[in-house]
Design a protein around this motif. Structure first.
Motif, PDB file in Angstrom:
ATOM      1  N   ILE A  50       0.853  -1.191   0.000  1.00 13.62           N
ATOM      2  CA  ILE A  50       0.000   0.000   0.000  1.00 13.62           C
ATOM      3  C   ILE A  50       0.886   1.238   0.000  1.00 13.62           C
ATOM      4  N   PRO A  51       0.643   2.197  -0.893  1.00 13.82           N
ATOM      5  CA  PRO A  51       1.478   3.412  -0.935  1.00 13.82           C
ATOM      6  C   PRO A  51       1.360   4.224   0.348  1.00 13.82           C
ATOM      7  N   ASP A  52       2.330   5.131   0.542  1.00 12.08           N
ATOM      8  CA  ASP A  52       2.337   5.953   1.747  1.00 12.08           C
ATOM      9  C   ASP A  52       1.076   6.801   1.860  1.00 12.08           C
ATOM     10  N   SER A  53       0.598   7.301   0.728  1.00  6.32           N
ATOM     11  CA  SER A  53      -0.634   8.100   0.722  1.00  6.32           C
ATOM     12  C   SER A  53      -1.604   7.445  -0.256  1.00  6.32           C
ATOM     13  N   PRO A  54      -2.353   6.445   0.209  1.00  7.79           N
ATOM     14  CA  PRO A  54      -3.221   5.703  -0.721  1.00  7.79           C
ATOM     15  C   PRO A  54      -4.285   6.568  -1.371  1.00  7.79           C
ATOM     16  N   ARG A  55      -4.801   7.562  -0.656  1.00  4.97           N
ATOM     17  CA  ARG A  55      -5.820   8.408  -1.263  1.00  4.97           C
ATOM     18  C   ARG A  55      -5.232   9.234  -2.403  1.00  4.97           C
ATOM     19  N   SER A  56      -4.033   9.808  -2.203  1.00  5.68           N
ATOM     20  CA  SER A  56      -3.387  10.568  -3.281  1.00  5.68           C
ATOM     21  C   SER A  56      -3.086   9.670  -4.470  1.00  5.68           C
ATOM     22  N   TRP A  57      -2.690   8.427  -4.193  1.00  4.86           N
ATOM     23  CA  TRP A  57      -2.414   7.467  -5.267  1.00  4.86           C
ATOM     24  C   TRP A  57      -3.664   7.248  -6.106  1.00  4.86           C
ATOM     25  N   LEU A  58      -4.796   7.037  -5.435  1.00  4.43           N
ATOM     26  CA  LEU A  58      -6.049   6.797  -6.149  1.00  4.43           C
ATOM     27  C   LEU A  58      -6.490   8.034  -6.924  1.00  4.43           C
ATOM     28  N   VAL A  59      -6.324   9.219  -6.321  1.00  4.95           N
ATOM     29  CA  VAL A  59      -6.685  10.452  -7.020  1.00  4.95           C
ATOM     30  C   VAL A  59      -5.843  10.616  -8.276  1.00  4.95           C
ATOM     31  N   ALA A  60      -4.539  10.334  -8.167  1.00  2.00           N
ATOM     32  CA  ALA A  60      -3.657  10.483  -9.323  1.00  2.00           C
ATOM     33  C   ALA A  60      -4.010   9.498 -10.434  1.00  2.00           C
ATOM     34  N   ALA A  62      -6.901   7.888 -10.927  1.00  2.00           N
ATOM     35  CA  ALA A  62      -8.208   8.225 -11.494  1.00  2.00           C
ATOM     36  C   ALA A  62      -8.114   9.465 -12.375  1.00  2.00           C
ATOM     37  N   GLY A  63      -7.306  10.432 -11.953  1.00  2.00           N
ATOM     38  CA  GLY A  63      -7.104  11.634 -12.775  1.00  2.00           C
ATOM     39  C   GLY A  63      -6.485  11.309 -14.116  1.00  2.00           C
ATOM     40  N   ARG A  64      -5.511  10.388 -14.123  1.00  2.00           N
ATOM     41  CA  ARG A  64      -4.897   9.986 -15.398  1.00  2.00           C
ATOM     42  C   ARG A  64      -5.920   9.308 -16.300  1.00  2.00           C
ATOM     43  N   ARG A  65      -6.838   8.531 -15.690  1.00  2.00           N
ATOM     44  CA  ARG A  65      -7.880   7.894 -16.504  1.00  2.00           C
ATOM     45  C   ARG A  65      -8.749   8.954 -17.180  1.00  2.00           C
ATOM     46  N   LEU A  66      -9.046  10.030 -16.445  1.00  2.16           N
ATOM     47  CA  LEU A  66      -9.825  11.107 -17.040  1.00  2.16           C
ATOM     48  C   LEU A  66      -9.043  11.801 -18.152  1.00  2.16           C
ATOM     49  N   VAL A  67      -7.751  12.002 -17.932  1.00  2.00           N
ATOM     50  CA  VAL A  67      -6.905  12.604 -18.967  1.00  2.00           C
ATOM     51  C   VAL A  67      -6.952  11.760 -20.237  1.00  2.00           C
ATOM     52  N   ASP A  68      -6.780  10.461 -20.066  1.00  2.00           N
ATOM     53  CA  ASP A  68      -6.793   9.568 -21.228  1.00  2.00           C
ATOM     54  C   ASP A  68      -8.117   9.644 -21.969  1.00  2.00           C
ATOM     55  N   GLU A  69      -9.212   9.668 -21.204  1.00  2.00           N
ATOM     56  CA  GLU A  69     -10.526   9.694 -21.852  1.00  2.00           C
ATOM     57  C   GLU A  69     -10.769  11.009 -22.565  1.00  2.00           C
ATOM     58  N   TRP A  70     -10.470  12.107 -21.884  1.00  2.00           N
ATOM     59  CA  TRP A  70     -10.798  13.407 -22.461  1.00  2.00           C
ATOM     60  C   TRP A  70      -9.806  13.811 -23.544  1.00  2.00           C
ATOM     61  N   ARG A  71      -8.560  13.364 -23.463  1.00  2.00           N
ATOM     62  CA  ARG A  71      -7.617  13.672 -24.529  1.00  2.00           C
ATOM     63  C   ARG A  71      -7.969  12.935 -25.815  1.00  2.00           C
TER      64      ARG A  71
END
Length: 328
Positions: A50-60, A62-71
């Motif tokens: 588990i990463p040191d900041s699991p919530r930040s990991w998930l946000v990052a 999920a954000g990349r998934r949005l980038v991929d979709e919208w790009r």
């Protein structure tokens, strides 16, 4: 995936979704991205830790998934601003918990009750579409369509706490949805099982969360107490053959004393300290049942008095029937 990791992901899912929806507003796209991030975590964390900041990991992620979709739609000029915003590093807003706002959104008055239930379990409860479909005994495809329509209905909804004048009614809907989830688990409306412990557990978990977010709301505390005092009897509700056992005939030594004590403490802290609502009254009635060492020791006069108050506060056929039982 270990139970600890699964519990962590279920706890973080609504927080991550709240962050993304607050930033980008598109509930449907954000929810899909969060589901993909949760899947990636379930696949990677058991092996890599588990990463040191699991919530930040998930946000990052999920954000990349949005980038991929919208790009992929970058030819459309109106997406450029959204894509540029997504490329910004996570900010301090990640420390803010939007779970309560997310609950209000999932219980939006524009949605039908079945859609509110499904979306709450999916977006806040972290259940998969297959799990929700199994809980309500409908085909997975049917549940997927229901959730998809609900998400589309929320595209124009503003992600913010409801206005102060709307707060009591919106909170009433949230409590009612959680109550319905619990009831469906405690006394399933269809299927071979008399009760569904997974649904009652999820309803209690979400109501604990709501109580933590709104500790001064007496009806939220009453709802949580009612769930705890009722679920405490679950081990004795069925016999060896799985058939229901009436309350008067249950082996009370099998009741969960920890849940009873927690429920009684909640009732003691909240009842009479503000406007009394139906959940507090039902919790007080459940407390009188759970306090009685035997069925014969039940304080029926006090229960009848509480039903008289409940009939004035929240009249209905179920209340009338239960009051008749108390009279008898």
């Amino acid at each position: 995936m270990t139970p600890g990791t699964e519990d962590l992901l279920r706890e973080l899912a609504p927080q991550v979704l709240g962050i993304l929806v607050r930033r980008h507003e598109r509930f449907d796209a954000c929810e899909d991205a969060v589901q993909e991030a949760l899947l990636a975590a379930a696949q990677q964390w058991p092996a890599g830790g588990i990463p040191d900041s699991p919530r930040s990991w998930l946000v990052a992620v999920a954000g990349r998934r949005l980038v991929d979709e919208w790009r992929s739609e970058s030819a459309r000029a109106r997406r450029e601003v959204a894509v540029a915003a997504l490329d910004l590093p996570p900010g301090p807003t990640e420390e803010h918990d939007d779970t309560l706002t997310l609950l209000f959104l999932c219980c939006h008055p524009d949605l039908s009750v079945p859609s509110q239930l499904a979306l709450t379990l999916r977006a806040v409860g972290g259940l998969t579409t297959a799990e929700i479909a199994a809980a309500f005994l409908v085909p997975e495809a049917t549940m997927a369509q229901r959730i998809s329509r609900a998400k589309k209905s929320l595209r124009g909804a503003r992600f913010a706490p409801p206005p102060e004048e709307e707060l009591p009614e919106r909170l009433r809907v949230v409590r009612h949805v959680l109550y319905l989830v619990f009831n469906e688990g405690y006394a399933t409306s269809s299927g071979p099982a008399v009760q569904r412990a997974d649904l009652t557990a999820e309803a209690i978990r979400l109501t604990r969360l709501l109580h933590r977010l709104l500790p001064e709301d007496g009806e939220v505390a009453g709802l949580l107490a009612l769930m705890l005092l009722t679920d405490a009897r679950r081990p004795a509700r069925t016999d060896a053959a799985g058939l229901p056992v009436p309350l008067a005939e249950q082996d009370r030594s099998r009741w969960d004393g920890r849940l009873v004590a927690e429920g009684l403490a909640l009732v003691g802290r909240t009842l009479g300290r503000g406007p009394v609502g139906p959940y507090q009254l039902q919790a007080a009635i459940a407390a009188l049942h759970d306090e009685a060492p035997t069925a014969a020791d039940t304080d029926w006069p006090q229960i009848l008095a509480l039903y008289d108050v409940l009939r004035r506060v929240s009249p209905g056929p179920v209340v009338t029937l239960n009051r008749a039982v108390a009279v008898a």
